[in-house]
Design a protein around this motif. Structure first.
Motif, mmCIF file in Angstrom:
data_model
loop_
_atom_site.group_PDB
_atom_site.id
_atom_site.type_symbol
_atom_site.label_atom_id
_atom_site.label_comp_id
_atom_site.label_asym_id
_atom_site.label_seq_id
_atom_site.Cartn_x
_atom_site.Cartn_y
_atom_site.Cartn_z
ATOM 1 N N LEU A 17 5.728 14.723 -94.001
ATOM 2 C CA LEU A 17 5.387 13.958 -92.790
ATOM 3 C C LEU A 17 4.639 12.677 -93.151
ATOM 4 O O LEU A 17 4.861 11.625 -92.538
ATOM 5 C CB LEU A 17 4.534 14.813 -91.854
ATOM 6 C CG LEU A 17 5.252 15.939 -91.097
ATOM 7 C CD1 LEU A 17 4.253 16.731 -90.254
ATOM 8 C CD2 LEU A 17 6.352 15.374 -90.210
ATOM 9 N N LEU A 18 3.762 12.759 -94.160
ATOM 10 C CA LEU A 18 3.030 11.571 -94.599
ATOM 11 C C LEU A 18 4.006 10.527 -95.147
ATOM 12 O O LEU A 18 3.869 9.338 -94.864
ATOM 13 C CB LEU A 18 2.009 11.960 -95.666
ATOM 14 C CG LEU A 18 1.085 10.842 -96.164
ATOM 15 C CD1 LEU A 18 0.224 10.311 -95.025
ATOM 16 C CD2 LEU A 18 0.192 11.356 -97.296
ATOM 17 N N ALA A 19 5.005 10.975 -95.908
ATOM 18 C CA ALA A 19 6.008 10.046 -96.449
ATOM 19 C C ALA A 19 6.867 9.457 -95.334
ATOM 20 O O ALA A 19 7.204 8.266 -95.360
ATOM 21 C CB ALA A 19 6.894 10.778 -97.456
ATOM 22 N N VAL A 20 7.195 10.285 -94.341
ATOM 23 C CA VAL A 20 7.997 9.812 -93.199
ATOM 24 C C VAL A 20 7.244 8.726 -92.437
ATOM 25 O O VAL A 20 7.852 7.786 -91.908
ATOM 26 C CB VAL A 20 8.350 10.984 -92.267
ATOM 27 C CG1 VAL A 20 8.962 10.491 -90.957
ATOM 28 C CG2 VAL A 20 9.313 11.942 -92.958
ATOM 29 N N PHE A 21 5.932 8.829 -92.400
ATOM 30 C CA PHE A 21 5.106 7.809 -91.752
ATOM 31 C C PHE A 21 4.923 6.582 -92.651
ATOM 32 O O PHE A 21 5.080 5.441 -92.205
ATOM 33 C CB PHE A 21 3.736 8.391 -91.394
ATOM 34 C CG PHE A 21 2.732 7.354 -90.977
ATOM 35 C CD1 PHE A 21 2.753 6.818 -89.699
ATOM 36 C CD2 PHE A 21 1.786 6.882 -91.874
ATOM 37 C CE1 PHE A 21 1.833 5.849 -89.308
ATOM 38 C CE2 PHE A 21 0.865 5.923 -91.500
ATOM 39 C CZ PHE A 21 0.887 5.399 -90.209
ATOM 40 N N LEU A 22 4.614 6.805 -93.929
ATOM 41 C CA LEU A 22 4.212 5.703 -94.815
ATOM 42 C C LEU A 22 5.370 4.796 -95.223
ATOM 43 O O LEU A 22 5.210 3.570 -95.253
ATOM 44 C CB LEU A 22 3.535 6.256 -96.070
ATOM 45 C CG LEU A 22 2.078 6.688 -95.923
ATOM 46 C CD1 LEU A 22 1.548 7.242 -97.237
ATOM 47 C CD2 LEU A 22 1.215 5.512 -95.463
ATOM 48 N N LEU A 23 6.518 5.356 -95.565
ATOM 49 C CA LEU A 23 7.601 4.500 -96.057
ATOM 50 C C LEU A 23 8.059 3.487 -95.017
ATOM 51 O O LEU A 23 8.190 2.297 -95.325
ATOM 52 C CB LEU A 23 8.764 5.344 -96.572
ATOM 53 C CG LEU A 23 8.778 5.497 -98.108
ATOM 54 C CD1 LEU A 23 7.600 6.359 -98.567
ATOM 55 C CD2 LEU A 23 10.083 6.120 -98.592
ATOM 56 N N LEU A 61 7.694 11.787 -84.311
ATOM 57 C CA LEU A 61 6.455 11.051 -84.032
ATOM 58 C C LEU A 61 6.011 10.252 -85.250
ATOM 59 O O LEU A 61 5.649 9.064 -85.142
ATOM 60 C CB LEU A 61 5.357 12.023 -83.605
ATOM 61 C CG LEU A 61 4.007 11.399 -83.246
ATOM 62 C CD1 LEU A 61 4.148 10.480 -82.029
ATOM 63 C CD2 LEU A 61 2.976 12.491 -82.959
ATOM 64 N N ALA A 62 6.037 10.884 -86.431
ATOM 65 C CA ALA A 62 5.610 10.196 -87.651
ATOM 66 C C ALA A 62 6.501 8.990 -87.952
ATOM 67 O O ALA A 62 6.011 7.911 -88.308
ATOM 68 C CB ALA A 62 5.634 11.173 -88.829
ATOM 69 N N ILE A 68 6.819 1.339 -86.006
ATOM 70 C CA ILE A 68 6.217 0.360 -85.093
ATOM 71 C C ILE A 68 4.950 -0.254 -85.695
ATOM 72 O O ILE A 68 4.747 -1.473 -85.656
ATOM 73 C CB ILE A 68 5.901 1.024 -83.741
ATOM 74 C CG1 ILE A 68 7.212 1.429 -83.042
ATOM 75 C CG2 ILE A 68 5.081 0.096 -82.850
ATOM 76 C CD1 ILE A 68 6.999 2.251 -81.772
ATOM 77 N N LEU A 69 4.099 0.589 -86.291
ATOM 78 C CA LEU A 69 2.843 0.095 -86.862
ATOM 79 C C LEU A 69 3.105 -0.832 -88.051
ATOM 80 O O LEU A 69 2.475 -1.888 -88.187
ATOM 81 C CB LEU A 69 1.977 1.279 -87.296
ATOM 82 C CG LEU A 69 0.599 0.929 -87.873
ATOM 83 C CD1 LEU A 69 -0.245 0.197 -86.838
ATOM 84 C CD2 LEU A 69 -0.113 2.187 -88.352
#
Length: 224
Positions: A17-23, A61-62, A68-69
């Motif tokens: 999930l962290l990778a899905v958010f960060l990349l 969500l991630a 967007i961010l």
């Protein structure tokens, strides 16, 4: 990018999930998208939802928040330091004329450039920053960024989810499709600019061919 995907699948659910958010977040904020396309992690996130490692809603969500961010940060960087950063790039790599053309194109396309750029790997790293450099209103950017980020992230997460065990083939297709979209976009924009140039040239020729209106004093002097 298969080695990245294989490595991601060895991680636990939280790290995925962290990778899905960060990349996706780092694609345009630090221009990571030139090296690793964000959809790689997003597709794998969908696969982990298929395998039951993560909840589908958490992956969605991630991915959406990261997309967007990241583009919002890219816009802010472009607005504050974009011109200074662009000036540091050698002219043999990026010509000033090309920068001016890119700014003009974004100014004319507006928010549509933000949405379209989201679906091509190379453009995702550039478009947000160029929007900031081009002084696009943040409200306009934010609306199209949220729309593009949500559609893009949802599409690739579901792609991985429904692909399941066939994710290797889907990942390859997704990366290829991104570059095809870049090519199609370049050809389409080039065609539009060519047609616009021809239309302006024809209009200029017609204007030059129009007879000049007679001088008012001359017109009065020939009256009986």
């Amino acid at each position: 990018m298969s080695w990245i995907s294989d490595h991601l699948l060895t991680l636990n659910g939280t790290l995925v999930l962290l990778a899905v958010f960060l990349l996706p977040a780092l694609e345009s904020s630090v221009f990571l998208g030139f090296i690793i396309p964000g959809e790689t992690a997003v597709v794998i996130g969908g696969v982990t939802a298929y395998n039951g490692t993560n909840a589908l809603w958490a992956v969605l969500l991630a991915a959406i928040v990261g997309a967007i961010l990241g583009d919002s940060i890219g816009y802010a960087i472009g607005k504050k330091w974009g011109d200074a950063l662009l000036r540091r790039i050698p002219h043999r790599i990026l010509k000033p004329a090309h920068i001016a053309q890119s700014k003009d194109l974004i100014s004319r396309l507006g928010g549509r450039a933000v949405f379209a750029g989201r679906f091509a790997a190379a453009l995702r790293a550039l478009v947000p920053g160029l929007c900031g450099v081009s002084e696009m209103r943040y409200r306009t950017f934010a609306v199209w960024n949220m729309l593009g980020g949500a559609v893009w992230a949802t599409g690739f997460v579901l792609l991985g989810y429904f692909a399941g065990a066939s994710w290797h083939r889907i990942e390859s297709y997704a990366n290829t499709a991104s570059w095809v979209l870049v090519g199609v976009g370049v050809v389409a924009v080039g065609g539009l600019l060519y047609l616009k140039h021809r239309a302006e040239k024809r209009a200029s020729a017609r204007f030059e061919e129009q007879p000049e209106a007679p001088d008012s004093e001359s017109a009065h002097s020939v009256r009986p």
